[in-house]
Design an enzyme around this catalytic site. Structure first.
Site, mmCIF file in Angstrom:
data_model
loop_
_atom_site.group_PDB
_atom_site.id
_atom_site.type_symbol
_atom_site.label_atom_id
_atom_site.label_comp_id
_atom_site.label_asym_id
_atom_site.label_seq_id
_atom_site.Cartn_x
_atom_site.Cartn_y
_atom_site.Cartn_z
ATOM 1 N N ALA A 1 30.643 94.619 124.848
ATOM 2 C CA ALA A 1 29.205 94.905 124.951
ATOM 3 C C ALA A 1 28.427 93.828 125.695
ATOM 4 O O ALA A 1 27.206 93.915 125.804
ATOM 5 C CB ALA A 1 28.624 95.083 123.553
ATOM 6 N N SER A 2 29.089 92.809 126.243
ATOM 7 C CA SER A 2 28.352 91.743 126.935
ATOM 8 C C SER A 2 27.549 92.292 128.108
ATOM 9 O O SER A 2 27.957 93.257 128.765
ATOM 10 C CB SER A 2 29.315 90.658 127.436
ATOM 11 O OG SER A 2 29.526 89.703 126.418
ATOM 12 N N THR B 1 30.029 90.437 121.245
ATOM 13 C CA THR B 1 29.598 89.679 122.426
ATOM 14 C C THR B 1 30.412 88.395 122.526
ATOM 15 O O THR B 1 30.331 87.538 121.645
ATOM 16 C CB THR B 1 28.097 89.338 122.311
ATOM 17 O OG1 THR B 1 27.350 90.543 122.138
ATOM 18 C CG2 THR B 1 27.605 88.608 123.542
ATOM 19 N N ASP C 1 38.749 89.296 114.630
ATOM 20 C CA ASP C 1 38.564 90.205 115.768
ATOM 21 C C ASP C 1 39.932 90.620 116.311
ATOM 22 O O ASP C 1 40.793 89.801 116.554
ATOM 23 C CB ASP C 1 37.754 89.472 116.858
ATOM 24 C CG ASP C 1 37.257 90.405 117.952
ATOM 25 O OD1 ASP C 1 37.039 89.916 119.085
ATOM 26 O OD2 ASP C 1 37.103 91.616 117.683
ATOM 27 N N HIS C 2 40.125 91.939 116.475
ATOM 28 C CA HIS C 2 41.359 92.467 117.069
ATOM 29 C C HIS C 2 42.624 91.953 116.370
ATOM 30 O O HIS C 2 43.545 91.455 117.025
ATOM 31 C CB HIS C 2 41.429 92.141 118.565
ATOM 32 C CG HIS C 2 40.461 92.936 119.362
ATOM 33 N ND1 HIS C 2 40.618 94.283 119.613
ATOM 34 C CD2 HIS C 2 39.280 92.581 119.920
ATOM 35 C CE1 HIS C 2 39.578 94.721 120.324
ATOM 36 N NE2 HIS C 2 38.757 93.713 120.517
HETATM 37 O O1 LIG Z 1 34.630 93.173 122.420
HETATM 38 C C1 LIG Z 1 34.628 91.960 122.447
HETATM 39 C C2 LIG Z 1 33.846 91.141 123.448
HETATM 40 O O2 LIG Z 1 33.417 91.921 124.535
HETATM 41 P P1 LIG Z 1 32.798 91.198 125.852
HETATM 42 O O3 LIG Z 1 33.957 90.728 126.684
HETATM 43 O O4 LIG Z 1 32.006 92.269 126.534
HETATM 44 O O5 LIG Z 1 31.946 90.047 125.384
HETATM 45 N N1 LIG Z 1 35.327 91.260 121.538
HETATM 46 O O6 LIG Z 1 36.084 91.900 120.595
HETATM 47 NA NA NA Z 2 36.065 93.261 116.065
HETATM 48 ZN ZN LIG Z 3 36.836 93.692 121.480
#
Ligand SMILES: O=C(COP(=O)(O)O)NO
Ligand code: NA
Ligand SMILES: [Zn+2]
Length: 305
Positions: free
Chosen positions: A210-211, A252, A80-81
């Site tokens: 999206a949380s 999420t 992620d990222h």
């Molecule tokens: O985009 C997210 C998580 O988003 P939230 O903070 O809304 O869970 N992680 O890459």
């Molecule tokens: Na991601």
């Molecule tokens: Zn993110």
């Protein structure tokens, strides 16, 4: 079984449902997410940020990849990222099957060049790539983008970007932001913009930030001694609408963190004499599992494994 992100997301976009990408940085979150996926017969993406990789190291990456291989449902292990080519290479070396290169804070040409470079490396070893165009507001672990710079994704630019980079799925900025403070009341989601992007970009689309940050969870966290301000998240109807318009991967993290921490605080508060970690990490793990199951129901990924 361990599969690439694209194997999971191509089917999701084609059949109009969403698949959760749930962040983990420890054993309990990993177990909760995978148990939920198996019980719901849902594909799932286990997401590790660079912060998680730093925190958990090989204990985390080896566990996550091994459990994904043994899982009875399709699982992708996702960076992620990812903030650099080097970071992506580390994830590839650990056996990840999906990597994000996030150069959305750079200018367009730099984002294209850096993303293309990652796509070549990842595709050479059979791993699929998420890129990002447009800037989310809010604080991501290493990226703080304040409101005024938050630039939503330009649909025509997105088409060109995906053609030039060869990225497999695209994170779009349509009004969401990371963390627990996504905007006053019901945060704004630019669905018309998403519809325009989806028309020009056939690839699966990704929704960050999206949380839901549900009020009952915020209250429970506060009641257990947690301190949190005017928290708000994405309305379930906005998630469903975004999926119907082409969002296939839904990130999420905050909801899981709130659930886990509320339960740890609650259990410790009720049992001041307790000092067996299993007694307060166990219930917290269950709380995360329940959140993941309800997200899978909302996304429509139940029974799709
Ligand atoms: O985009 C997210 C998580 O988003 P939230 O903070 O809304 O869970 N992680 O890459
Ligand atoms: Na991601
Ligand atoms: Zn993110």
């Amino acid at each position: 079984m361990l599969v690439t992100g694209l194997e999971i997301l191509r089917k999701a976009r084609a059949e109009g449902y969403g698949v959760g990408a749930f962040n983990t940085n420890n054993m309990e979150f990993t177990q909760a997410i995978l148990e939920a996926a198996e019980e719901m017969k849902s594909p799932v993406i286990l997401a590790l940020s660079e912060g998680a990789m730093k925190y958990g190291g090989r204990a985390l990456t080896r566990m996550v990849v091994a459990l994904a291989q043994e899982a009875r449902v399709p699982v992708a292990v996702h960076l992620d990222h990812g903030s650099s080519y080097e970071s992506v290479l580390k994830a590839l070396r650990e056996g990840f099957t999906s990597v994000m290169i996030d150069k959305s804070h750079e200018d367009f040409e730099t984002n294209v060049r850096e993303t293309k470079r990652v796509v070549e490396a990842a595709h050479a070893v059979g791993v699929t790539v998420e890129a990002e165009l447009g800037r989310l507001a809010g604080i991501e672990e290493h990226v703080a983008v304040d409101e005024k710079d938050a630039l939503l994704t330009n649909p025509e630019e997105a088409r060109i970007f995906m053609e030039r980079t060869g990225a497999d799925y695209l994170a779009v900025a349509i009004g969401t932001s990371h963390g627990a403070y996504k905007g006053k009341g019901r945060p704004f989601i630019d669905h018309p913009r998403l519809a325009r992007i989806a028309k020009l970009v056939p690839a699966p689309l990704v929704l960050h930030g999206a949380s839901a940050v549900p009020q009952e969870l915020v209250e429970r966290f506060r009641a257990a001694g947690g301190e949190i301000g005017e928290a708000s998240g994405i309305h379930p109807e906005d998630i469903k609408k975004a999926i119907s318009l082409g969002i296939a991967k839904i990130n999420t993290d905050t909801d899981l963190r709130l659930a886990f921490t509320a339960l740890v605080r609650e259990t410790l508060g009720k049992n001041p004499k307790e000092f067996d970690p299993r007694k307060y990490l166990g219930p917290a793990r269950e709380a995360v599992k329940e959140v993941v199951k309800s997200r899978m129901e909302l996304f429509g990924s139940v029974g799709r494994a």
